[in-house]
Design a protein around this motif. Sequence first.
Motif, PDB file in Angstrom:
ATOM      1  N   THR A 506       0.817  -1.203   0.000  1.00 44.79           N
ATOM      2  CA  THR A 506       0.000   0.000   0.000  1.00 44.79           C
ATOM      3  C   THR A 506       0.853   1.255   0.000  1.00 44.79           C
ATOM      4  N   GLY A 507       0.666   2.093  -1.011  1.00 38.06           N
ATOM      5  CA  GLY A 507       1.409   3.336  -1.110  1.00 38.06           C
ATOM      6  C   GLY A 507       2.777   3.185  -1.736  1.00 38.06           C
ATOM      7  N   GLU A 511      -1.251   3.043  -5.335  1.00 40.34           N
ATOM      8  CA  GLU A 511      -1.393   4.478  -5.111  1.00 40.34           C
ATOM      9  C   GLU A 511      -1.569   4.830  -3.637  1.00 40.34           C
ATOM     10  N   LYS A 513      -4.459   4.997  -2.245  1.00 36.20           N
ATOM     11  CA  LYS A 513      -5.740   5.713  -2.142  1.00 36.20           C
ATOM     12  C   LYS A 513      -6.871   4.783  -2.594  1.00 36.20           C
ATOM     13  N   PRO A 544      -6.218   3.837   5.521  1.00 40.12           N
ATOM     14  CA  PRO A 544      -6.659   4.214   4.167  1.00 40.12           C
ATOM     15  C   PRO A 544      -7.906   3.478   3.702  1.00 40.12           C
ATOM     16  N   GLU A 547     -10.908   5.121   5.189  1.00 43.21           N
ATOM     17  CA  GLU A 547     -11.238   6.359   4.480  1.00 43.21           C
ATOM     18  C   GLU A 547     -11.968   6.061   3.186  1.00 43.21           C
ATOM     19  N   ALA A 548     -11.573   4.994   2.489  1.00 40.76           N
ATOM     20  CA  ALA A 548     -12.230   4.628   1.228  1.00 40.76           C
ATOM     21  C   ALA A 548     -13.687   4.249   1.466  1.00 40.76           C
ATOM     22  N   ARG A 551     -15.650   7.431   2.328  1.00 45.58           N
ATOM     23  CA  ARG A 551     -15.937   8.251   1.139  1.00 45.58           C
ATOM     24  C   ARG A 551     -17.035   7.610   0.298  1.00 45.58           C
ATOM     25  N   ASP A 632      -7.244  -0.572  -4.467  1.00 43.77           N
ATOM     26  CA  ASP A 632      -6.210   0.473  -4.503  1.00 43.77           C
ATOM     27  C   ASP A 632      -5.489   0.336  -5.836  1.00 43.77           C
ATOM     28  N   GLN A 836      -5.244  -3.240  -3.980  1.00 42.37           N
ATOM     29  CA  GLN A 836      -4.680  -2.478  -2.857  1.00 42.37           C
ATOM     30  C   GLN A 836      -3.237  -2.818  -2.723  1.00 42.37           C
TER      31      GLN A 836
END
Length: 836
Positions: A506-507, A511, A513, A544, A547-548, A551, A632, A836
Amino acid sequence: MAGPEQITLSVERMSCASCVGRVERGLSDVEGLSDVSVNLATEAARFGHAGAQSVRAAAARLSELGYPAREARARLAIASMSCASCVGRVEKALLAVPGVLEVSVNLAAETAQVTYLEGALSQADLAATATQAGYPARLAEAEEATSRSARKEEEAQALARQLRFAAALALPVFVLEMGAHMIPAFHTLIHTTIGMQASWVIQFLLTTLVLFGPGRGFFAKGLPALLKGAPDMNSLVALGTGAAWSYSVVATFLPGLLPAGVRAVYFEAAAVIVVLILLGRWLEARAKGRTGAAIEALLGLQERTALVERGGETLEIDASQLAVGDRILLRPGARVPADGVVLDGTSNVDESMITGEPLPVAKSKGAPVTGGTVNGTGSLTVRATRVGAETTLAQIIRMVEEAQGAKLPIQGLVDRVTLWFVPAVMLAAALTVLAWLLFGPDPALTFALVAGVSVLIIACPCAMGLATPTSIMVGTGRAAEMGVLFRKGDALQGLSDVRVIALDKTGTVTEGKPALTDVVLAEGFERADVLAHVAAVEALSEHPVAEAILRGARAEGAPVLAAEAFASVTGHGVRALVEGRDVLVGADRFMAAEGIETASLQGEETRLAAKGRTALFAAFDGQVAAVIAVADPVKPTSRAAIAALKAEGLQVAMITGDKRETAEAIARELGIDTVIAGVLPGGKVEALTALRAAHGPVAFVGDGINDAPALAEADVGIAIGTGTDVAIESADVVLMSGDLRGVVNATHISRRTMRNIRENLAWAFGYNVALIPVAAGVLYPAFGILLSPVFAAGAMALSSVSVLTNALRLRRTAPVMAESAPARCAAAQPAQQPAQ
């Protein structure tokens, strides 16, 4: 009789009287320490010691006890170092100071980095120690790097003046002596005009001016070093030229002291040796000035002035006077003077000099800006958040300076050899003279002088001393220009040795995100109700994935509910009470641990994971309610970067907490060799240990925030995508770019630099191993070849210049995967395969 010398150390983590007792007892057990006294109020320990080694033992004991002595660092600018032997002597002198822990002296940079115990001594003491050892030192300021090339240019100009003067004097000497030997008619002309005696007197006058004019530095530095029992390169030159000059003086003015067959002069050898060595030093000075070009370029990015709002007025002030919180006005085209956050305005900012990204980045209210970047066509008002030495650019400069001054493990062998090299050369020269006097043909004395002087001159260890530090300086500087910052010097060598690149997912690969993609409901549950309850729980999480989900729920207009009694189970999931219901969200292992049956949705979870999505279960009051999937997107550059790493012969592994199905889907897409899935945060260390055992040294690539243990455990820890947050203590290498291209470039520059160092060392050592015997006359019995001292001086100068020139080739190293506009544009496109 005076007692043992006392020293005081600053001690950390003492909080009570029992701490004091433990420290006192621990120090009292260390051999060589006496009169131990520990003060809690001043956080200090004072004791008598038997020398530097006992103080280092005390520091080690304090660390074992859990009360480490505070350490500090100093950077000294060292003058008068001319060869690797000088480096060894400076290090030896500094390490002999009680309280000094580590010393790294860089001949190319003319600096010393010293780690010492705070309170034990001052930085001025360190400078005084080096000065007393014969190498004038002063504290080096960060800003002085800007003037380093200018200083080297001044040094080169001074050497050029000396070189021209010496060459003008030496040329007639060379013509008079060598012309007479090589051209019979010229020899006759001298005989019939001025005569040989007059020719020798003229040579004496001109050579004396050369030796005690431009060449006086060799005697002024070399003879005192010789008398101290610490001979250096200058000592070798002084002995060689002095011997040739002295013999020639005797032959010229006291010929009766020498047998008729050996009455000859070698004034031309002494004069031309000085000219050739000055030529080599002039070329070295010019090359050394270019090795620091990267630091100079970075310092050139710092803005000197800033436009600020203070007291209702707009003032232009020196950037060094900026304070956190200042409102900075950025006009179009202005360079940002400090790190900050945009308060007002919109513009595009060119960040390529920091991140390597070629396209300007849009900035508006709330966006961060970095000192050293360039504002575009808009106007911005920025609040300063980091100024002076705390800015990103200042941290980058510090990292590069520390990396350039570092000592790699490969340098250890060089240091051990060169510390004794000059005395060994002098012994070899003495044995050479003796062998020629005992076994050489007539005129034995002449042959002995020529061979002895040649050995002294040809064996100067300049090339050895420059071989490693010049490559480090140029290599790390070029790496910084490519957005690769080696925080720790030994990482430069360590990265070239790794066999496995282990990637956080992840990251790093993705991305970072994720977005909500699927909600598969169990029978009896409604989508809006499930999303509302799950979102209420995830709103309290910082993950993360949370948060997904949040959203996605808000985008679908799910009701906003409040959660209480929130709890997070690391690596498993989260839970909370929402409107009286016990809501759990997490992996299947979380549900299993809570005794919740998930069989009805297990097939859906497996199907989603096989698509490369992260699937989580949601359960209400002990009953499974849904499978929620997030994806992700893989970074567009990841596939090419991984292919480039594999092309370099590296194994690529991915370590993730995701289910194996999800991880393997991504691995198939990207061509990753090994997948270690279902790993809890603490399990990454064990995963790295397993990879190391199977394949060899491992580099771990993570985001530098939640991967600190893994970054520290890996042979080389690489922090990626850190942007402006470059102060990461766990990482060995920091990448300014946000994708895996930086890893490819880091491994490439590391391997190129280490190959360059090995080339330099092979040349430097091979040169001495091959030519010292030739200079001593080993070829004379078979081939009649005896090396001229003049040729020896030329070869010695050529050796150093060759090493520097080879190191400077690293400046032309091109990134394997350069940032490009097309790549950047591609990054804006959605990935075909979410993961992800």
